[in-house]
Design a protein around this motif. Structure first.
Motif, PDB file in Angstrom:
ATOM      1  N   ILE A  21     -13.061 -28.473 -56.094  1.00 41.86           N
ATOM      2  CA  ILE A  21     -14.166 -27.715 -56.679  1.00 41.86           C
ATOM      3  C   ILE A  21     -14.373 -26.466 -55.832  1.00 41.86           C
ATOM      4  N   GLU A  22     -14.473 -25.326 -56.505  1.00 40.80           N
ATOM      5  CA  GLU A  22     -14.666 -24.058 -55.796  1.00 40.80           C
ATOM      6  C   GLU A  22     -16.106 -23.581 -55.916  1.00 40.80           C
ATOM      7  N   CYS A  23     -16.569 -22.984 -54.844  1.00 43.53           N
ATOM      8  CA  CYS A  23     -17.906 -22.386 -54.812  1.00 43.53           C
ATOM      9  C   CYS A  23     -17.760 -20.967 -54.293  1.00 43.53           C
ATOM     10  N   ARG A  24     -18.244 -20.014 -55.074  1.00 39.03           N
ATOM     11  CA  ARG A  24     -18.101 -18.613 -54.687  1.00 39.03           C
ATOM     12  C   ARG A  24     -19.445 -17.897 -54.700  1.00 39.03           C
ATOM     13  N   SER A  25     -19.681 -17.087 -53.677  1.00 41.41           N
ATOM     14  CA  SER A  25     -20.822 -16.180 -53.702  1.00 41.41           C
ATOM     15  C   SER A  25     -20.297 -14.858 -54.257  1.00 41.41           C
ATOM     16  N   LEU A  26     -20.887 -14.414 -55.358  1.00 40.46           N
ATOM     17  CA  LEU A  26     -20.310 -13.298 -56.107  1.00 40.46           C
ATOM     18  C   LEU A  26     -20.753 -11.932 -55.612  1.00 40.46           C
ATOM     19  N   ASP A  27     -21.942 -11.836 -55.067  1.00 36.92           N
ATOM     20  CA  ASP A  27     -22.438 -10.508 -54.716  1.00 36.92           C
ATOM     21  C   ASP A  27     -23.011 -10.443 -53.308  1.00 36.92           C
ATOM     22  N   PHE A  28     -22.666 -11.437 -52.485  1.00 35.21           N
ATOM     23  CA  PHE A  28     -23.076 -11.357 -51.086  1.00 35.21           C
ATOM     24  C   PHE A  28     -22.108 -12.198 -50.258  1.00 35.21           C
ATOM     25  N   GLN A  29     -22.107 -11.946 -48.978  1.00 38.57           N
ATOM     26  CA  GLN A  29     -21.235 -12.700 -48.089  1.00 38.57           C
ATOM     27  C   GLN A  29     -22.007 -13.878 -47.512  1.00 38.57           C
ATOM     28  N   ALA A  30     -21.473 -15.053 -47.730  1.00 38.18           N
ATOM     29  CA  ALA A  30     -22.165 -16.272 -47.345  1.00 38.18           C
ATOM     30  C   ALA A  30     -21.566 -16.824 -46.053  1.00 38.18           C
ATOM     31  N   THR A  31     -22.289 -16.675 -44.973  1.00 32.75           N
ATOM     32  CA  THR A  31     -21.784 -17.241 -43.722  1.00 32.75           C
ATOM     33  C   THR A  31     -21.879 -18.761 -43.724  1.00 32.75           C
ATOM     34  N   THR A  32     -22.806 -19.269 -44.524  1.00 31.30           N
ATOM     35  CA  THR A  32     -22.979 -20.719 -44.603  1.00 31.30           C
ATOM     36  C   THR A  32     -23.059 -21.154 -46.054  1.00 31.30           C
ATOM     37  N   MET A  33     -22.337 -22.212 -46.353  1.00 34.75           N
ATOM     38  CA  MET A  33     -22.421 -22.827 -47.675  1.00 34.75           C
ATOM     39  C   MET A  33     -22.712 -24.303 -47.510  1.00 34.75           C
ATOM     40  N   PHE A  34     -23.373 -24.851 -48.492  1.00 37.54           N
ATOM     41  CA  PHE A  34     -23.789 -26.247 -48.453  1.00 37.54           C
ATOM     42  C   PHE A  34     -23.253 -26.968 -49.688  1.00 37.54           C
ATOM     43  N   TRP A  35     -22.920 -28.221 -49.513  1.00 37.38           N
ATOM     44  CA  TRP A  35     -22.501 -29.057 -50.637  1.00 37.38           C
ATOM     45  C   TRP A  35     -23.465 -30.209 -50.792  1.00 37.38           C
ATOM     46  N   TYR A  36     -23.930 -30.362 -52.014  1.00 36.31           N
ATOM     47  CA  TYR A  36     -24.874 -31.415 -52.343  1.00 36.31           C
ATOM     48  C   TYR A  36     -24.275 -32.302 -53.427  1.00 36.31           C
ATOM     49  N   ARG A  37     -24.808 -33.501 -53.476  1.00 34.08           N
ATOM     50  CA  ARG A  37     -24.445 -34.442 -54.537  1.00 34.08           C
ATOM     51  C   ARG A  37     -25.744 -34.900 -55.180  1.00 34.08           C
ATOM     52  N   GLN A  38     -25.716 -35.004 -56.487  1.00 39.37           N
ATOM     53  CA  GLN A  38     -26.919 -35.417 -57.204  1.00 39.37           C
ATOM     54  C   GLN A  38     -26.583 -36.527 -58.174  1.00 39.37           C
ATOM     55  N   PHE A  39     -27.243 -37.662 -58.011  1.00 40.11           N
ATOM     56  CA  PHE A  39     -27.092 -38.776 -58.941  1.00 40.11           C
ATOM     57  C   PHE A  39     -28.096 -38.592 -60.069  1.00 40.11           C
ATOM     58  N   PRO A  40     -27.825 -39.219 -61.215  1.00 38.94           N
ATOM     59  CA  PRO A  40     -28.715 -39.034 -62.375  1.00 38.94           C
ATOM     60  C   PRO A  40     -30.174 -39.302 -62.046  1.00 38.94           C
ATOM     61  N   LYS A  41     -31.008 -38.390 -62.462  1.00 41.62           N
ATOM     62  CA  LYS A  41     -32.456 -38.498 -62.316  1.00 41.62           C
ATOM     63  C   LYS A  41     -32.895 -38.627 -60.859  1.00 41.62           C
ATOM     64  N   GLN A  42     -32.105 -38.101 -59.951  1.00 44.26           N
ATOM     65  CA  GLN A  42     -32.471 -38.141 -58.541  1.00 44.26           C
ATOM     66  C   GLN A  42     -32.437 -36.747 -57.938  1.00 44.26           C
ATOM     67  N   SER A  43     -32.902 -36.681 -56.714  1.00 42.28           N
ATOM     68  CA  SER A  43     -32.917 -35.405 -56.016  1.00 42.28           C
ATOM     69  C   SER A  43     -31.531 -35.096 -55.449  1.00 42.28           C
ATOM     70  N   LEU A  44     -31.419 -33.968 -54.805  1.00 40.84           N
ATOM     71  CA  LEU A  44     -30.143 -33.568 -54.220  1.00 40.84           C
ATOM     72  C   LEU A  44     -29.963 -34.203 -52.845  1.00 40.84           C
ATOM     73  N   MET A  45     -28.742 -34.631 -52.585  1.00 38.39           N
ATOM     74  CA  MET A  45     -28.408 -35.198 -51.293  1.00 38.39           C
ATOM     75  C   MET A  45     -27.405 -34.276 -50.596  1.00 38.39           C
ATOM     76  N   LEU A  46     -27.779 -33.777 -49.426  1.00 34.73           N
ATOM     77  CA  LEU A  46     -26.874 -32.894 -48.700  1.00 34.73           C
ATOM     78  C   LEU A  46     -25.684 -33.687 -48.190  1.00 34.73           C
ATOM     79  N   MET A  47     -24.491 -33.198 -48.493  1.00 39.29           N
ATOM     80  CA  MET A  47     -23.270 -33.845 -48.028  1.00 39.29           C
ATOM     81  C   MET A  47     -22.767 -33.201 -46.743  1.00 39.29           C
ATOM     82  N   ALA A  48     -22.730 -31.862 -46.750  1.00 36.17           N
ATOM     83  CA  ALA A  48     -22.145 -31.176 -45.604  1.00 36.17           C
ATOM     84  C   ALA A  48     -22.573 -29.726 -45.590  1.00 36.17           C
ATOM     85  N   THR A  49     -22.512 -29.161 -44.388  1.00 36.48           N
ATOM     86  CA  THR A  49     -22.785 -27.744 -44.169  1.00 36.48           C
ATOM     87  C   THR A  49     -21.500 -27.094 -43.694  1.00 36.48           C
ATOM     88  N   SER A  50     -21.170 -25.987 -44.312  1.00 35.08           N
ATOM     89  CA  SER A  50     -19.899 -25.348 -44.020  1.00 35.08           C
ATOM     90  C   SER A  50     -20.124 -23.912 -43.555  1.00 35.08           C
TER      91      SER A  50
END
Lengths: 115, 110
Positions: A21-50
């Motif tokens: 899965i690719e994640c791109r910042s289109l109009d700014f430079q992202a020094t940090t990106m985060f990946w979250y996982r979300q189960f149905p009807k639940q909040s976001l769970m942080l997986m990792a900081t990149s």
């Protein structure tokens, strides 16, 4: 401004295969990106900081050998789910920020279904 | 440690009536607080943020939130609900990372 895209928006794969899965910042430079996982009807769970150019920092309980994260440039981070299993089926969302004190901007998410 | 509590998991309002989504926070220092909205199968969109400037924060789509330190609250309001406001809303406090509330599902009745 502050647009983050993800690709693909949905993917179906067979058990045992790997998915990227690719994640791109289109109009700014992202020094940090985060990946979250979300189960149905639940909040976001942080997986990792990149951070660009360095190894990702994984949250407790997240298998780093299963969820490979690469942040090779200031506009692109990838999440590879290796040897996917049905329990990996979920909604994966990335976010990006420029500086530590900045707001996170979220991508539209990727729905992964593992058969 | 920081935390955020969204007091209602579901809120139903009639179209054209006011919306109130409640959020309480806990922080040992002056927090940065956010409200995000998520429509079904979509990512999160920033509605507004508080970062120690004005305590009444205006956001997009007619939403606003008021930071009340004495009550440790950051409730989200809108004077008149629209059908398109039906979505999941997340209150977030920022520490070393984002800490999400459990979400409030807003239902707007015709």
């Amino acid at each position: 401004g502050a647009v983050v895209s993800q690709h693909p928006s949905w993917v179906i794969c067979k058990s045992g295969t790997s998915v990227k899965i690719e994640c791109r910042s289109l109009d700014f430079q992202a020094t940090t990106m985060f990946w979250y996982r979300q189960f149905p009807k639940q909040s976001l769970m942080l997986m990792a900081t990149s951070n660009e150019g360095s190894k990702a920092t994984y949250e407790q309980g997240v298998e780093k050998d299963k969820f490979l994260i690469n942040h090779a440039s200031l506009t692109l981070s990838t999440l590879t789910v290796t040897s996917a299993h049905p329990e990996d089926s979920s909604f994966y969302i990335c976010s990006a920020r420029l500086r530590e004190a900045d707001t996170q901007y979220f991508g539209p998410g990727t729905r992964l279904t593992v058969l | 440690a920081q935390s955020v509590t969204q007091l209602d998991s579901h809120v139903s309002v009639s179209e054209g009536t006011p919306v109130l989504l409640r959020c309480n926070y806990s922080s040992s220092y002056s927090p940065s607080l956010f409200w995000y909205v998520q429509h079904p199968n979509k990512g999160l969109q920033l509605l507004l943020k508080y970062t120690s400037a004005a305590t009444l924060v205006k956001g997009i789509n007619g939403f606003e939130a008021e930071f009340k330190k004495s009550e440790t609250s950051f409730h989200l309001t809108k004077p008149s609900a629209h059908m398109s406001d039906a979505a999941e809303y997340f209150c977030v406090v920022r520490g070393s990372k984002y800490i999400f509330g459990t979400g409030t599902r807003l239902k707007v009745l015709a």
